[in-house]
Design a protein around this motif. Structure first.
Motif, PDB file in Angstrom:
ATOM      1  N   ASN A 118       0.929  -1.090  -0.038  1.00 34.92           N
ATOM      2  CA  ASN A 118      -0.122   0.066  -0.143  1.00 34.92           C
ATOM      3  C   ASN A 118       0.804   1.285   0.117  1.00 34.92           C
ATOM      4  OD1 ASN A 118       1.014   0.229   2.765  1.00 34.92           O
ATOM      5  ND2 ASN A 118      -0.890  -0.611   3.708  1.00 34.92           N
ATOM      6  N   GLU A 119       0.332   2.520   0.354  1.00 37.36           N
ATOM      7  CA  GLU A 119       1.097   3.534   0.443  1.00 37.36           C
ATOM      8  C   GLU A 119       2.156   3.656   1.317  1.00 37.36           C
ATOM      9  OE1 GLU A 119      -2.488   4.176   2.985  1.00 37.36           O
ATOM     10  OE2 GLU A 119      -2.011   3.343   0.963  1.00 37.36           O
ATOM     11  N   GLN A 120       1.841   2.805   2.456  1.00 36.85           N
ATOM     12  CA  GLN A 120       3.030   2.816   3.395  1.00 36.85           C
ATOM     13  C   GLN A 120       4.279   1.701   3.386  1.00 36.85           C
ATOM     14  OE1 GLN A 120      -0.178   3.042   6.619  1.00 36.85           O
ATOM     15  NE2 GLN A 120       1.502   3.835   7.710  1.00 36.85           N
ATOM     16  N   VAL A 121       3.637   0.693   2.656  1.00 36.97           N
ATOM     17  CA  VAL A 121       4.668  -0.601   3.005  1.00 36.97           C
ATOM     18  C   VAL A 121       4.847  -0.953   1.368  1.00 36.97           C
ATOM     19  CG1 VAL A 121       4.568  -3.040   3.497  1.00 36.97           C
ATOM     20  CG2 VAL A 121       3.772  -1.159   5.183  1.00 36.97           C
ATOM     21  N   GLU A 122       6.011  -1.587   0.983  1.00 33.15           N
ATOM     22  CA  GLU A 122       6.355  -2.168  -0.233  1.00 33.15           C
ATOM     23  C   GLU A 122       6.611  -3.783   0.308  1.00 33.15           C
ATOM     24  OE1 GLU A 122      10.067  -2.595  -3.437  1.00 33.15           O
ATOM     25  OE2 GLU A 122       9.866  -0.680  -2.133  1.00 33.15           O
ATOM     26  N   ILE A 123       6.032  -4.590  -0.525  1.00 37.26           N
ATOM     27  CA  ILE A 123       6.344  -5.963  -0.310  1.00 37.26           C
ATOM     28  C   ILE A 123       7.457  -6.681  -1.393  1.00 37.26           C
ATOM     29  CG2 ILE A 123       5.244  -8.532  -0.162  1.00 37.26           C
ATOM     30  CD1 ILE A 123       4.588  -6.510   2.156  1.00 37.26           C
ATOM     31  N   VAL A 124       8.559  -6.962  -0.720  1.00 39.72           N
ATOM     32  CA  VAL A 124       9.674  -7.477  -1.711  1.00 39.72           C
ATOM     33  C   VAL A 124       9.515  -9.025  -2.147  1.00 39.72           C
ATOM     34  CG1 VAL A 124      11.138  -5.676  -1.075  1.00 39.72           C
ATOM     35  CG2 VAL A 124      11.243  -7.795   0.252  1.00 39.72           C
ATOM     36  N   THR A 125       8.581  -9.741  -1.260  1.00 41.60           N
ATOM     37  CA  THR A 125       8.372 -11.083  -1.680  1.00 41.60           C
ATOM     38  C   THR A 125       6.792 -11.143  -1.935  1.00 41.60           C
ATOM     39  OG1 THR A 125       8.073 -11.422   0.533  1.00 41.60           O
ATOM     40  CG2 THR A 125      10.171 -12.246  -0.092  1.00 41.60           C
ATOM     41  N   PRO A 126       6.643 -10.550  -2.990  1.00 40.65           N
ATOM     42  CA  PRO A 126       4.893 -10.640  -3.634  1.00 40.65           C
ATOM     43  C   PRO A 126       4.257 -11.999  -3.632  1.00 40.65           C
ATOM     44  CG  PRO A 126       6.336 -10.106  -5.267  1.00 40.65           C
ATOM     45  CD  PRO A 126       7.191  -9.953  -4.241  1.00 40.65           C
ATOM     46  N   ASP A 127       4.967 -12.853  -3.932  1.00 48.85           N
ATOM     47  CA  ASP A 127       4.404 -14.303  -4.101  1.00 48.85           C
ATOM     48  C   ASP A 127       4.303 -15.177  -3.003  1.00 48.85           C
ATOM     49  OD1 ASP A 127       4.206 -13.473  -6.920  1.00 48.85           O
ATOM     50  OD2 ASP A 127       6.164 -14.425  -7.305  1.00 48.85           O
ATOM     51  N   ALA A 128       4.595 -14.617  -2.039  1.00 47.31           N
ATOM     52  CA  ALA A 128       4.513 -15.476  -0.688  1.00 47.31           C
ATOM     53  C   ALA A 128       3.114 -15.771  -0.180  1.00 47.31           C
ATOM     54  CB  ALA A 128       5.460 -14.775   0.458  1.00 47.31           C
ATOM     55  N   PHE A 129       2.851 -16.819   0.157  1.00 45.62           N
ATOM     56  CA  PHE A 129       1.402 -17.065   0.845  1.00 45.62           C
ATOM     57  C   PHE A 129       1.365 -16.472   1.884  1.00 45.62           C
ATOM     58  CE2 PHE A 129      -1.251 -20.112   2.803  1.00 45.62           C
ATOM     59  CZ  PHE A 129      -2.445 -20.060   2.231  1.00 45.62           C
ATOM     60  N   LEU A 130       0.128 -16.247   2.335  1.00 48.41           N
ATOM     61  CA  LEU A 130      -0.208 -15.960   3.682  1.00 48.41           C
ATOM     62  C   LEU A 130      -1.435 -16.578   4.398  1.00 48.41           C
ATOM     63  CD1 LEU A 130       0.349 -14.123   6.376  1.00 48.41           C
ATOM     64  CD2 LEU A 130      -1.209 -12.247   5.108  1.00 48.41           C
ATOM     65  N   ALA A 131      -2.698 -16.558   3.674  1.00 47.00           N
ATOM     66  CA  ALA A 131      -4.015 -17.178   4.136  1.00 47.00           C
ATOM     67  C   ALA A 131      -4.838 -17.530   3.114  1.00 47.00           C
ATOM     68  CB  ALA A 131      -4.292 -16.371   5.360  1.00 47.00           C
ATOM     69  N   THR A 132      -5.699 -18.343   3.487  1.00 49.26           N
ATOM     70  CA  THR A 132      -6.904 -18.561   2.614  1.00 49.26           C
ATOM     71  C   THR A 132      -8.251 -18.271   3.381  1.00 49.26           C
ATOM     72  OG1 THR A 132      -5.809 -20.250   1.416  1.00 49.26           O
ATOM     73  CG2 THR A 132      -8.014 -20.473   1.372  1.00 49.26           C
ATOM     74  N   LEU A 133      -9.292 -17.556   2.764  1.00 54.78           N
ATOM     75  CA  LEU A 133     -10.505 -17.172   3.464  1.00 54.78           C
ATOM     76  C   LEU A 133     -11.638 -17.914   2.646  1.00 54.78           C
ATOM     77  CD1 LEU A 133      -9.878 -13.305   3.824  1.00 54.78           C
ATOM     78  CD2 LEU A 133      -9.249 -15.300   5.367  1.00 54.78           C
ATOM     79  N   ASN A 134     -12.519 -18.465   3.259  1.00 53.87           N
ATOM     80  CA  ASN A 134     -13.586 -18.948   2.571  1.00 53.87           C
ATOM     81  C   ASN A 134     -14.755 -17.706   2.311  1.00 53.87           C
ATOM     82  OD1 ASN A 134     -12.850 -21.536   3.142  1.00 53.87           O
ATOM     83  ND2 ASN A 134     -13.729 -21.972   4.991  1.00 53.87           N
ATOM     84  N   GLU A 135     -15.968 -18.160   1.794  1.00 52.25           N
ATOM     85  CA  GLU A 135     -16.877 -17.164   1.107  1.00 52.25           C
ATOM     86  C   GLU A 135     -17.401 -16.211   2.418  1.00 52.25           C
ATOM     87  OE1 GLU A 135     -19.967 -18.884  -0.827  1.00 52.25           O
ATOM     88  OE2 GLU A 135     -18.908 -19.789  -2.455  1.00 52.25           O
ATOM     89  N   ASP A 136     -17.483 -16.903   3.445  1.00 50.66           N
ATOM     90  CA  ASP A 136     -17.912 -15.984   4.726  1.00 50.66           C
ATOM     91  C   ASP A 136     -17.052 -15.496   5.700  1.00 50.66           C
ATOM     92  OD1 ASP A 136     -17.367 -18.377   5.613  1.00 50.66           O
ATOM     93  OD2 ASP A 136     -18.985 -18.591   6.837  1.00 50.66           O
ATOM     94  N   ALA A 137     -15.689 -15.502   5.173  1.00 52.51           N
ATOM     95  CA  ALA A 137     -14.770 -14.988   6.233  1.00 52.51           C
ATOM     96  C   ALA A 137     -14.539 -13.489   5.999  1.00 52.51           C
ATOM     97  CB  ALA A 137     -13.537 -15.651   6.074  1.00 52.51           C
ATOM     98  N   THR A 138     -14.134 -12.688   6.984  1.00 55.27           N
ATOM     99  CA  THR A 138     -13.401 -11.503   7.040  1.00 55.27           C
ATOM    100  C   THR A 138     -12.679 -11.467   7.951  1.00 55.27           C
ATOM    101  OG1 THR A 138     -15.850 -10.331   6.806  1.00 55.27           O
ATOM    102  CG2 THR A 138     -13.957  -8.982   7.353  1.00 55.27           C
ATOM    103  N   LEU A 139     -11.313 -10.966   7.252  1.00 57.22           N
ATOM    104  CA  LEU A 139     -10.332 -10.997   8.183  1.00 57.22           C
ATOM    105  C   LEU A 139      -9.711  -9.364   8.253  1.00 57.22           C
ATOM    106  CD1 LEU A 139      -7.699 -12.375   9.708  1.00 57.22           C
ATOM    107  CD2 LEU A 139      -6.606 -12.378   7.294  1.00 57.22           C
ATOM    108  N   THR A 140      -9.434  -9.221   9.531  1.00 54.25           N
ATOM    109  CA  THR A 140      -8.966  -7.769   9.763  1.00 54.25           C
ATOM    110  C   THR A 140      -7.676  -7.975  10.951  1.00 54.25           C
ATOM    111  OG1 THR A 140     -10.993  -6.720   9.778  1.00 54.25           O
ATOM    112  CG2 THR A 140      -9.192  -5.403  10.600  1.00 54.25           C
TER     113      THR A 140
END
Length: 330
Positions: A118-140
């Motif tokens: 985003n405007e604050q952060v640059e990611i230098v490993t863009p392909d690294a996996f973080l998480a998988t969300l289902n249809e009813d999921a919201t993650l904050t």
């Protein structure tokens, strides 16, 4: 009998081989025996321990109280989510040293490193996996990202965090690998001088050459403590001369001319080692070389001509200066 010296040979050659954007070989030579490892080993330590990088030091996940909790609709539990987060390498923009960044994602979605830019952060490993969300999921979740060096365990951070934040082990160093090899290199027919080849691999937060430069700066700063009590002469900067094809030929050794033993010995006993020295001589200077007869003189003139030069040639001031500097450095 070994040649008596009053000071060690100063290395003259420095080469950077860029293998990829995040990997390079740093090469320097020639060093006296034992000197290469004496410099390479502490530089490796500084590269791994003192290179500045960025890392999340704490995370707050909405709906999770601790790292062993889970979030409705997210395939991974919080502990697995944190492990995946450690494989993502951050870099703060605008030279910021710390930031608190909040993200919100809704499913279905596979979250990768690129989603965290985003405007604050640059990611230098863009392909690294973080998480998988289902249809009813919201993650904050909110990350505290800091700049630092080395490794800081989560226990050292825990007491400094606001309520709700989970401390993370902080791996700041951007250098993934720093290794070195010591090879022998030939100097004036002596094969016992050394060349150091340092291989540096970074994670993308910083380039390998910049990481090497930072390690040198840290090394110099650490040694500066001695200047407060001991007066040390400032080191002389070794000037490297860019070698043109003409200079390379002039720096060829007289052995390359294929002279007879008598002609070679006359030059060698007069401490003439390089073809450039003969070219920069006047005809009178060459004739005055001790024990050099007419036939030997004519042979040397002919051999130098075959090599592409003439005795007493009118070389440019830049070439003469460059050749003299390289000869003095030998």
């Amino acid at each position: 009998m070994k040649k008596i010296k009053t000071s060690p040979l100063l290395p003259q050659e420095f080469v950077v081989e860029n293998i990829s954007e995040n990997e390079a070989n740093i090469i320097a030579y020639p060093f006296e025996v034992g000197y290469a490892v004496s410099l390479a080993h502490p530089l490796r330590r500084f590269l791994l321990s003192s290179s500045q990088g960025y890392a999340p030091v704490a995370i707050k996940v909405e709906g999770a109280k601790h790292e062993f909790d889970s979030i409705r609709g997210m395939l991974e539990d919080i502990s697995e989510f944190i492990i995946n987060l450690k494989s993502i390498r951050f870099k703060l923009k605008n030279d910021e040293t710390d930031a608190e960044v909040t993200y919100t994602f809704t499913g279905p979605k596979e979250i990768k490193g690129s989603d965290l830019s985003n405007e604050q952060v640059e990611i230098v490993t863009p392909d690294a996996f973080l998480a998988t969300l289902n249809e009813d999921a919201t993650l904050t979740f909110t990350l505290k990202i800091y700049q630092g060096i080395g490794f800081v365990p989560s226990e050292d951070i825990r007491d400094e965090l606001d309520d709700g934040f989970i401390p993370l082990d902080a791996y700041f160093t951007p250098v993934r690998k720093a290794t070195y090899e010591i090879d022998n290199v030939l100097v004036e027919d002596n094969p016992n001088f050394e060349k150091v080849i340092m291989n540096i691999v970074t994670d993308g937060q910083i380039g390998p050459v910049d990481a090497f430069k930072n390690a040198l700066e840290v090394m110099y700063a650490q040694m500066a403590v001695f200047n407060s009590e001991i007066s040390v002469a400032a080191p002389t900067t070794v000037e490297r001369v860019d070698e043109t094809p003409e200079i390379k030929k002039l720096m060829g050794r007289i052995e390359d001319l294929g002279l007879s033993a008598r002609s070679f010995n006359c030059l060698d006993r007069s401490a003439v080692k390089f073809i450039g020295e003969i070219v920069m001589m006047s005809e009178a200077d060459l004739k005055n070389v001790k024990n050099l007869g007419k036939k030997s003189y004519e042979e040397i003139v002919d051999k130098v001509a075959e090599y592409g030069f003439a005795v007493g040639a009118d070389l440019s001031d830049e070439v003469v200066s460059a050749v003299k500097k390289k000869i003095e450095a030998e």
